[in-house]
Design a protein around this motif. Structure first.
Motif, PDB file in Angstrom:
ATOM      1  N   VAL A   1       0.745  -1.207   0.198  1.00 31.40           N
ATOM      2  CA  VAL A   1      -0.063  -0.180   0.038  1.00 31.40           C
ATOM      3  C   VAL A   1       0.699   1.194   0.007  1.00 31.40           C
ATOM      4  CG1 VAL A   1      -1.777   1.380   1.262  1.00 31.40           C
ATOM      5  CG2 VAL A   1      -2.038  -1.049   1.243  1.00 31.40           C
ATOM      6  N   GLY A   2       0.727   1.941  -0.993  1.00 30.17           N
ATOM      7  CA  GLY A   2       1.450   3.287  -1.228  1.00 30.17           C
ATOM      8  C   GLY A   2       0.427   4.216  -1.845  1.00 30.17           C
ATOM      9  N   TRP A   3       1.072   5.463  -2.211  1.00 31.31           N
ATOM     10  CA  TRP A   3       0.408   6.594  -2.648  1.00 31.31           C
ATOM     11  C   TRP A   3       1.038   7.554  -3.447  1.00 31.31           C
ATOM     12  CZ3 TRP A   3       0.881   5.799   2.765  1.00 31.31           C
ATOM     13  CH2 TRP A   3       1.622   6.883   3.219  1.00 31.31           C
ATOM     14  N   VAL A   4       0.071   8.130  -4.184  1.00 36.92           N
ATOM     15  CA  VAL A   4       0.639   9.352  -4.913  1.00 36.92           C
ATOM     16  C   VAL A   4      -0.256  10.416  -4.373  1.00 36.92           C
ATOM     17  CG1 VAL A   4       0.743  10.876  -6.908  1.00 36.92           C
ATOM     18  CG2 VAL A   4       1.687   8.314  -6.863  1.00 36.92           C
ATOM     19  N   ARG A   5       0.375  11.851  -3.930  1.00 45.71           N
ATOM     20  CA  ARG A   5      -0.289  13.172  -3.600  1.00 45.71           C
ATOM     21  C   ARG A   5       0.153  13.873  -4.623  1.00 45.71           C
ATOM     22  NH1 ARG A   5       1.138  18.083  -1.484  1.00 45.71           N
ATOM     23  NH2 ARG A   5      -0.557  18.982  -0.425  1.00 45.71           N
ATOM     24  N   SER A   6      -0.848  14.545  -5.295  1.00 42.01           N
ATOM     25  CA  SER A   6      -0.539  15.579  -6.408  1.00 42.01           C
ATOM     26  C   SER A   6      -2.037  16.251  -6.620  1.00 42.01           C
ATOM     27  CB  SER A   6       0.058  14.812  -7.899  1.00 42.01           C
ATOM     28  OG  SER A   6       0.323  15.920  -8.670  1.00 42.01           O
ATOM     29  N   SER A   7      -2.081  17.047  -7.999  1.00 43.18           N
ATOM     30  CA  SER A   7      -3.264  17.592  -8.138  1.00 43.18           C
ATOM     31  C   SER A   7      -4.157  16.560  -8.608  1.00 43.18           C
ATOM     32  CB  SER A   7      -2.891  18.701  -9.314  1.00 43.18           C
ATOM     33  OG  SER A   7      -2.691  18.045 -10.575  1.00 43.18           O
ATOM     34  N   PRO A   8      -5.644  16.987  -8.664  1.00 46.44           N
ATOM     35  CA  PRO A   8      -6.690  15.892  -8.910  1.00 46.44           C
ATOM     36  C   PRO A   8      -6.311  15.707 -10.563  1.00 46.44           C
ATOM     37  CG  PRO A   8      -7.756  17.564  -7.777  1.00 46.44           C
ATOM     38  CD  PRO A   8      -6.254  17.937  -7.756  1.00 46.44           C
ATOM     39  N   HIS A   9      -5.777  16.475 -11.341  1.00 46.42           N
ATOM     40  CA  HIS A   9      -5.611  16.133 -12.747  1.00 46.42           C
ATOM     41  C   HIS A   9      -4.486  15.089 -13.042  1.00 46.42           C
ATOM     42  CE1 HIS A   9      -4.908  17.048 -17.155  1.00 46.42           C
ATOM     43  NE2 HIS A   9      -3.746  16.999 -16.814  1.00 46.42           N
ATOM     44  N   VAL A  10      -3.468  15.445 -12.238  1.00 52.10           N
ATOM     45  CA  VAL A  10      -2.135  14.580 -12.404  1.00 52.10           C
ATOM     46  C   VAL A  10      -2.813  12.928 -11.820  1.00 52.10           C
ATOM     47  CG1 VAL A  10      -0.029  13.896 -11.519  1.00 52.10           C
ATOM     48  CG2 VAL A  10      -0.519  16.154 -12.248  1.00 52.10           C
ATOM     49  N   VAL A  11      -3.406  13.216 -10.645  1.00 47.92           N
ATOM     50  CA  VAL A  11      -3.881  11.773 -10.054  1.00 47.92           C
ATOM     51  C   VAL A  11      -4.784  10.952 -11.037  1.00 47.92           C
ATOM     52  CG1 VAL A  11      -5.528  10.882  -8.327  1.00 47.92           C
ATOM     53  CG2 VAL A  11      -3.611  12.671  -7.845  1.00 47.92           C
ATOM     54  N   ALA A  12      -5.586  11.863 -11.953  1.00 46.13           N
ATOM     55  CA  ALA A  12      -6.391  11.203 -12.940  1.00 46.13           C
ATOM     56  C   ALA A  12      -5.651  10.396 -13.925  1.00 46.13           C
ATOM     57  CB  ALA A  12      -7.481  12.185 -13.354  1.00 46.13           C
ATOM     58  N   ARG A  13      -4.715  11.155 -14.281  1.00 42.76           N
ATOM     59  CA  ARG A  13      -3.813  10.730 -15.275  1.00 42.76           C
ATOM     60  C   ARG A  13      -3.035   9.418 -15.039  1.00 42.76           C
ATOM     61  NH1 ARG A  13       0.880  14.316 -18.498  1.00 42.76           N
ATOM     62  NH2 ARG A  13       1.589  13.009 -19.791  1.00 42.76           N
ATOM     63  N   LEU A  14      -2.678   9.390 -13.739  1.00 45.27           N
ATOM     64  CA  LEU A  14      -1.789   8.264 -13.187  1.00 45.27           C
ATOM     65  C   LEU A  14      -2.854   7.166 -13.046  1.00 45.27           C
ATOM     66  CD1 LEU A  14       0.548   9.919 -10.553  1.00 45.27           C
ATOM     67  CD2 LEU A  14       1.075   9.189 -12.956  1.00 45.27           C
ATOM     68  N   ALA A  15      -4.004   7.400 -12.674  1.00 49.14           N
ATOM     69  CA  ALA A  15      -5.146   6.347 -12.562  1.00 49.14           C
ATOM     70  C   ALA A  15      -5.578   5.543 -13.510  1.00 49.14           C
ATOM     71  CB  ALA A  15      -6.133   6.881 -11.570  1.00 49.14           C
ATOM     72  N   LYS A  16      -5.367   6.451 -14.739  1.00 50.37           N
ATOM     73  CA  LYS A  16      -5.962   5.811 -15.988  1.00 50.37           C
ATOM     74  C   LYS A  16      -4.714   4.677 -16.350  1.00 50.37           C
ATOM     75  CE  LYS A  16      -7.236   7.166 -20.726  1.00 50.37           C
ATOM     76  NZ  LYS A  16      -7.287   8.226 -21.744  1.00 50.37           N
ATOM     77  N   ILE A  17      -3.424   4.999 -16.267  1.00 53.57           N
ATOM     78  CA  ILE A  17      -2.441   4.150 -16.570  1.00 53.57           C
ATOM     79  C   ILE A  17      -2.427   2.721 -15.716  1.00 53.57           C
ATOM     80  CG2 ILE A  17       0.023   3.764 -16.715  1.00 53.57           C
ATOM     81  CD1 ILE A  17       0.371   6.957 -17.336  1.00 53.57           C
ATOM     82  N   LYS A  18      -2.780   3.383 -14.403  1.00 56.38           N
ATOM     83  CA  LYS A  18      -2.833   2.352 -13.237  1.00 56.38           C
ATOM     84  C   LYS A  18      -3.865   0.964 -13.548  1.00 56.38           C
ATOM     85  CE  LYS A  18      -2.912   1.475  -8.411  1.00 56.38           C
ATOM     86  NZ  LYS A  18      -4.138   0.413  -8.504  1.00 56.38           N
ATOM     87  N   THR A  19      -4.898   1.263 -14.117  1.00 55.87           N
ATOM     88  CA  THR A  19      -6.162   0.482 -14.313  1.00 55.87           C
ATOM     89  C   THR A  19      -5.613  -0.235 -15.438  1.00 55.87           C
ATOM     90  OG1 THR A  19      -7.066   2.203 -15.687  1.00 55.87           O
ATOM     91  CG2 THR A  19      -7.993   2.062 -13.510  1.00 55.87           C
ATOM     92  N   SER A  20      -4.961   0.128 -16.467  1.00 55.03           N
ATOM     93  CA  SER A  20      -4.548  -0.849 -17.519  1.00 55.03           C
ATOM     94  C   SER A  20      -3.654  -1.698 -17.147  1.00 55.03           C
ATOM     95  CB  SER A  20      -3.851  -0.048 -18.655  1.00 55.03           C
ATOM     96  OG  SER A  20      -2.644   0.530 -18.235  1.00 55.03           O
ATOM     97  N   VAL A  21      -3.029  -1.749 -15.809  1.00 53.95           N
ATOM     98  CA  VAL A  21      -2.122  -2.814 -15.275  1.00 53.95           C
ATOM     99  C   VAL A  21      -2.734  -3.831 -14.339  1.00 53.95           C
ATOM    100  CG1 VAL A  21       0.054  -2.967 -13.975  1.00 53.95           C
ATOM    101  CG2 VAL A  21      -0.268  -1.069 -15.590  1.00 53.95           C
ATOM    102  N   ASP A  22      -3.376  -3.253 -13.387  1.00 53.43           N
ATOM    103  CA  ASP A  22      -4.065  -3.811 -12.280  1.00 53.43           C
ATOM    104  C   ASP A  22      -5.582  -3.481 -11.960  1.00 53.43           C
ATOM    105  OD1 ASP A  22      -3.816  -1.553 -10.900  1.00 53.43           O
ATOM    106  OD2 ASP A  22      -2.628  -2.399  -9.447  1.00 53.43           O
ATOM    107  N   LEU A  23      -6.078  -2.668 -12.644  1.00 53.86           N
ATOM    108  CA  LEU A  23      -7.579  -2.402 -12.363  1.00 53.86           C
ATOM    109  C   LEU A  23      -7.854  -1.638 -11.046  1.00 53.86           C
ATOM    110  CD1 LEU A  23      -9.405  -5.514 -13.667  1.00 53.86           C
ATOM    111  CD2 LEU A  23      -9.066  -3.580 -14.971  1.00 53.86           C
ATOM    112  N   SER A  24      -7.323  -2.156  -9.878  1.00 53.61           N
ATOM    113  CA  SER A  24      -7.453  -1.657  -8.551  1.00 53.61           C
ATOM    114  C   SER A  24      -6.608  -2.549  -7.641  1.00 53.61           C
ATOM    115  CB  SER A  24      -8.789  -1.902  -8.179  1.00 53.61           C
ATOM    116  OG  SER A  24      -8.983  -1.574  -6.773  1.00 53.61           O
ATOM    117  N   CYS A  25      -6.089  -1.731  -6.488  1.00 47.56           N
ATOM    118  CA  CYS A  25      -5.446  -2.350  -5.580  1.00 47.56           C
ATOM    119  C   CYS A  25      -6.306  -3.207  -4.740  1.00 47.56           C
ATOM    120  CB  CYS A  25      -4.807  -1.435  -4.624  1.00 47.56           C
ATOM    121  SG  CYS A  25      -3.535  -0.515  -5.064  1.00 47.56           S
ATOM    122  N   SER A  26      -5.850  -4.085  -3.997  1.00 47.10           N
ATOM    123  CA  SER A  26      -6.666  -5.380  -3.243  1.00 47.10           C
ATOM    124  C   SER A  26      -7.299  -4.288  -1.988  1.00 47.10           C
ATOM    125  CB  SER A  26      -5.949  -5.877  -2.300  1.00 47.10           C
ATOM    126  OG  SER A  26      -6.433  -6.824  -1.060  1.00 47.10           O
TER     127      SER A  26
END
Length: 481
Positions: free
Chosen positions: A335-360
């Motif tokens: 369990v880790g995290w990124v803190r940034s602007s909502p725009h950057v967070v959304a961009r990173l989340a889009k990439i993340k979902t292509s890898v693992d959909l979601s953390c446990s």
């Protein structure tokens, strides 16, 4: 034509001299062939010269000459006039060469590791609080989560809010929408590299720095530009001043920093240095990635919590803070995290979902409980690490008085200078005698610090005490050439 340096090849060639049948040249040839077949060394790579590889591996030149000859006879190696020996294998020509960072983890799945002193990892054992938090979970904790599909690309709301509250408690205003939950800080750094870096982009990194960040940035084809990590006074020799000078000749795509409990040195920048970094980053409007993965492992006697992020005063759209619970509580809790602007967070989340959909979801529920136990966990972990650090320093002062280090302000390892010794060769020699250790060049973007070792005390000092005579003998042999 791509070349692989002797230092990187050395870090991939772990265990080769003690594994497998046959004489040493045959084992080396087998190991090189396996690297090619796995794609760890790209097809078409030019290998180091026989003399250079022999020096770094701590073997005779004839051993390397014979190994190259065996591969050439198999059609696996070809000599290119004026260029050296090129390894032939299937795989993409432009595939990234890994650093062998996880080979010690891989070895644990095999056999024959009994009696090995493993000093290759600074990962900490888990705290009992993790088991207690898992055992305390009930069906009620899942509650309404079970009626949905279980996919939360940004993280479950309770954890995002808990992490935001963690920053607010440190005096940094943060909302849940600025948090993306990741599978540890390594994934967070990888996501940032994927989102922000294109091949050929310049990334400024401290030298030395975290190996996982170097891998993530190199994998994206970044051009790594090193600056010193020891400029604690913020003066002309500091990393901040170097970035200001570098930026006059071209704007870097991003700057990656570890100002609090740096890995591998364990240093923490003082207030003056932090202010100077903030001024430079703000003046130049550089995108900054601040990795605070080890920040909770500060060992100062008066430390009760990690300082707020250095980037807290910078524009949110051009700053990322990476954090984790895995260092403090347990590496198995991803369990880790990124803190940034909502725009950057959304961009990173889009990439993340292509890898693992979601953390446990279960891991995240455990993390919510553990956030409430941060003060207790800090106190226990820091007391243990202080004791281990003190014992490790006493051991080295007694057994290796000519070795040099600066007392770390935090973390789980000593960053030690072994004067007059190539620690790449030392590490190879030590592995043949059952001691696994990481040379300083593994933490450098330019293969520097070849007189340094990282010596962890995360699990106590029994392994270091057992390994020290071997390390001293291998250091003497490496220094003698």
């Amino acid at each position: 034509m791509a070349r692989i340096t002797s230092t990187r090849l050395s870090r991939l060639l772990t265990g080769w001299s003690s594994e497998g049948p046959g004489p040493l040249p045959r084992r080396l040839a087998d190991a090189l062939r396996e690297l090619a077949e796995r794609g760890d060394v790209p097809a078409g790579s030019v290998l180091p010269s026989q003399r250079e590889l022999a020096l770094v591996l701590g073997v005779s030149r004839s051993t390397v000459t014979s190994a190259y000859g065996l591969l050439e006879a198999e059609g696996r190696l070809e000599s290119v006039r004026g260029s050296g020996s090129r390894l032939r294998a299937s795989g993409a020509l432009d595939r990234y060469v890994t650093e062998g960072r996880l080979v010690s983890f891989d070895a644990r799945a095999g056999t024959g590791t009994a009696g090995v002193a493993d000093l290759s990892s600074g990962a900490l054992p888990g705290l009992g609080a993790v088991g207690e938090a898992v055992g305390a979970l009930t069906s009620g904790d899942l509650g309404g989560l079970l009626v949905a599909d279980g996919y939360h690309p940004y993280g479950i709301p309770a954890l995002r809010e808990g992490i935001a509250a963690y920053y607010r408690a440190a005096g940094v205003p943060t909302e849940a929408g600025q948090i993306l939950v990741t599978a540890g800080s390594q994934q967070a750094v990888w996501l940032v590299a994927q989102a922000l870096v294109e091949p050929g982009d310049t990334a400024v990194v401290e030298d030395p720095t975290y190996r996982g960040a170097l891998e993530a940035l190199r994998a994206r084809g970044a051009r790594l530009v090193p600056v010193g990590s020891d400029g604690a006074d913020g003066g002309e020799g500091s990393g901040a001043a170097a970035v200001r000078r570098l930026s006059a000749h071209g704007r870097p795509r991003l700057v990656y920093l570890q100002p609090t409990v740096h890995n591998p040195t364990g240093r923490t920048l003082d207030g003056a240095a932090r202010r100077e970094w903030r001024r430079v980053l703000e003046d130049l409007e550089l995108f900054t990635v601040e990795d605070t993965a080890c920040a909770e492992l500060a060992l100062g006697e008066g430390a009760t919590a990690a300082p707020g992020p250095l980037v807290a005063g910078l524009p949110m759209a051009s700053a990322v803070t990476v954090g984790t619970l895995s260092k403090l509580f347990w590496g198995g809790l991803r369990v880790g995290w990124v803190r940034s602007s909502p725009h950057v967070v959304a961009r990173l989340a889009k990439i993340k979902t292509s890898v693992d959909l979601s953390c446990s979801v279960v891991d995240q529920l455990v993390a919510v409980r553990l956030l409430d136990r941060l003060p207790e966990a800090r106190a226990r972990r820091r007391a243990e690490l202080r004791a281990h650090r003190d014992t490790a320093e006493a051991l080295l002062r007694s057994g290796a008085p000519h070795w040099e280090w600066t007392r770390p302000a935090g973390g789980a390892a000593l960053w030690v200078r072994v004067p007059g010794t190539d620690t790449e060769t030392l590490a190879q020699l030590a592995r043949r005698r059952g001691v696994s250790v990481v040379p300083g060049s593994a933490f450098s973007p330019v293969d520097g610090f070849r007189d340094r070792l990282r010596l962890p005390y995360a699990h106590g000092t029994a392994a270091l005490e057992a390994a020290l005579p071997t390390l001293l003998e291998c250091a003497r042999r490496a220094a003698a050439g």
